[in-house]
Design an enzyme around this catalytic site. Structure first.
Site, PDB file in Angstrom:
ATOM      1  N   SER A   1       0.815  -1.216   0.000  1.00 28.84           N
ATOM      2  CA  SER A   1       0.000   0.000   0.000  1.00 28.84           C
ATOM      3  C   SER A   1       0.847   1.263   0.000  1.00 28.84           C
ATOM      4  CB  SER A   1      -0.904   0.040   1.235  1.00 28.84           C
ATOM      5  OG  SER A   1      -1.742  -1.069   1.273  1.00 28.84           O
TER       6      SER A   1
HETATM    7  N1  SAH Z   1       0.373  -5.671   4.016  1.00 32.39           N
HETATM    8  C1  SAH Z   1       1.013  -5.953   2.768  1.00 32.39           C
HETATM    9  C2  SAH Z   1       0.090  -5.665   1.605  1.00 32.39           C
HETATM   10  C3  SAH Z   1       0.144  -6.737   0.590  1.00 32.39           C
HETATM   11  S1  SAH Z   1      -1.209  -6.806  -0.540  1.00 32.39           S
HETATM   12  C4  SAH Z   1       2.350  -5.233   2.662  1.00 32.39           C
HETATM   13  O1  SAH Z   1       2.710  -4.475   3.579  1.00 32.39           O
HETATM   14  O2  SAH Z   1       3.085  -5.446   1.691  1.00 32.39           O
HETATM   15  C5  SAH Z   1      -2.294  -7.938   0.273  1.00 32.39           C
HETATM   16  C6  SAH Z   1      -1.776  -9.325   0.485  1.00 32.39           C
HETATM   17  O3  SAH Z   1      -2.870 -10.119   0.982  1.00 32.39           O
HETATM   18  C7  SAH Z   1      -1.292 -10.052  -0.773  1.00 32.39           C
HETATM   19  O4  SAH Z   1       0.027 -10.464  -0.579  1.00 32.39           O
HETATM   20  C8  SAH Z   1      -2.241 -11.253  -0.899  1.00 32.39           C
HETATM   21  O5  SAH Z   1      -1.617 -12.418  -1.394  1.00 32.39           O
HETATM   22  C9  SAH Z   1      -2.701 -11.431   0.543  1.00 32.39           C
HETATM   23  N2  SAH Z   1      -3.969 -12.175   0.726  1.00 32.39           N
HETATM   24  C10 SAH Z   1      -5.089 -12.127  -0.037  1.00 32.39           C
HETATM   25  N3  SAH Z   1      -6.038 -12.949   0.462  1.00 32.39           N
HETATM   26  C11 SAH Z   1      -5.499 -13.516   1.588  1.00 32.39           C
HETATM   27  C12 SAH Z   1      -5.983 -14.473   2.542  1.00 32.39           C
HETATM   28  N4  SAH Z   1      -7.206 -15.029   2.450  1.00 32.39           N
HETATM   29  N5  SAH Z   1      -5.165 -14.823   3.569  1.00 32.39           N
HETATM   30  C13 SAH Z   1      -3.912 -14.288   3.686  1.00 32.39           C
HETATM   31  N6  SAH Z   1      -3.402 -13.409   2.802  1.00 32.39           N
HETATM   32  C14 SAH Z   1      -4.184 -13.016   1.767  1.00 32.39           C
END
Ligand code: SAH
Length: 229
Positions: free
Chosen positions: A79
């Site tokens: 983000s």
């Molecule tokens: N907080 C992260 C943002 C990554 S984007 C950062 O600081 O980089 C969101 C992430 O959520 C992605 O990597 C995606 O693979 C993950 N995601 C999506 N659905 C999910 C689920 N059901 N359980 C765990 N992770 C999930």
């Protein structure tokens, strides 16, 4: 000789461009975060501390401190700095809190949280991303982060309940297990809505077993995916 030259150019290309990341980070905090009203001290300090450029793939490092999300591979993004700071501030964390994050991605948000609280649990569904972030967080000595790979829909029963839960991918509905794993007086921040549509960032507070829901702002997050529904 040829080989030596090739080797030298390889090392040169792989090494960091001459950027003053600390200065870029300071500029990010003052211009994108403080200027937009974030004032929670621990959040600001954490945003100044965590080396965001180390969490994005090498080819995107130059964009790490820009005012936007950055690709991290596997179709995912970390983000925008303001969003990370804003969600962190909303949780109003105390040092002794135990926090659960769903969607580790790059590990950046987890590192920001780990600067503020005692213990962070984080879950990532994409195995390769989870493994990469686990290695990086270990290298950076974040010993207060437990990363697991799996479907965050189920939360982490073994470590529940949590003082705060932060979800960084957007489901269509609030996963019931996460509500159950929130302490009384605990807070959850979560984007809700389907992809392609505007999602809403929501702040949930559990008060005597009841949920108080506040809609914060329109947002756009990557979808919350499911494995073995
Ligand atoms: N907080 C992260 C943002 C990554 S984007 C950062 O600081 O980089 C969101 C992430 O959520 C992605 O990597 C995606 O693979 C993950 N995601 C999506 N659905 C999910 C689920 N059901 N359980 C765990 N992770 C999930």
């Amino acid at each position: 000789m040829m080989l030596f030259m090739l080797l030298c150019s390889y090392v040169f290309i792989q090494s960091d461009p001459p950027q003053d990341y600390k200065q870029l980070r300071e500029k990010m905090v003052t211009e994108q975060i403080e200027a937009r009203g974030i004032s929670h001290n621990a959040t600001l300090q954490a945003m100044r501390q965590v080396e965001r450029h180390l969490f994005v793939p090498f080819q995107y490092r130059r964009y790490a401190y820009d005012d936007r999300p950055v690709p991290i591979g596997f179709g995912q993004t970390v983000s925008q700095p303001y969003m990370v700071a804003s969600m962190t501030q909303m949780l109003d964390l105390n040092k002794s809190d135990r926090v659960l994050e769903i969607g580790t991605g790059s590990g950046y948000q987890a590192a920001v949280l780990a600067e503020i609280v005692e213990h962070v649990y984080t879950i990532e569904i994409v195995k390769e991303l989870g493994e990469r972030s686990k290695r990086l967080l270990k290298q950076l000595n974040y010993n207060n982060i437990d990363l697991s790979i799996g479907d965050g829909y189920h939360g982490l029963t073994a470590a529940a309940p949590f003082d705060a839960i932060i979800v960084t991918a957007a489901p269509e509905k609030i996963p019931a297990p996460l509500i159950a794993q929130l302490k009384d007086e605990g807070k959850m921040i979560i984007p809700i809505g389907s992809t392609g549509e505007t999602q809403t960032l929501k702040l949930l507070k559990k008060k005597k077993g009841k949920l108080v829901v506040q809609n914060l702002m329109p947002v756009r997050f990557v979808p919350f995916t499911r494995k073995n529904k």
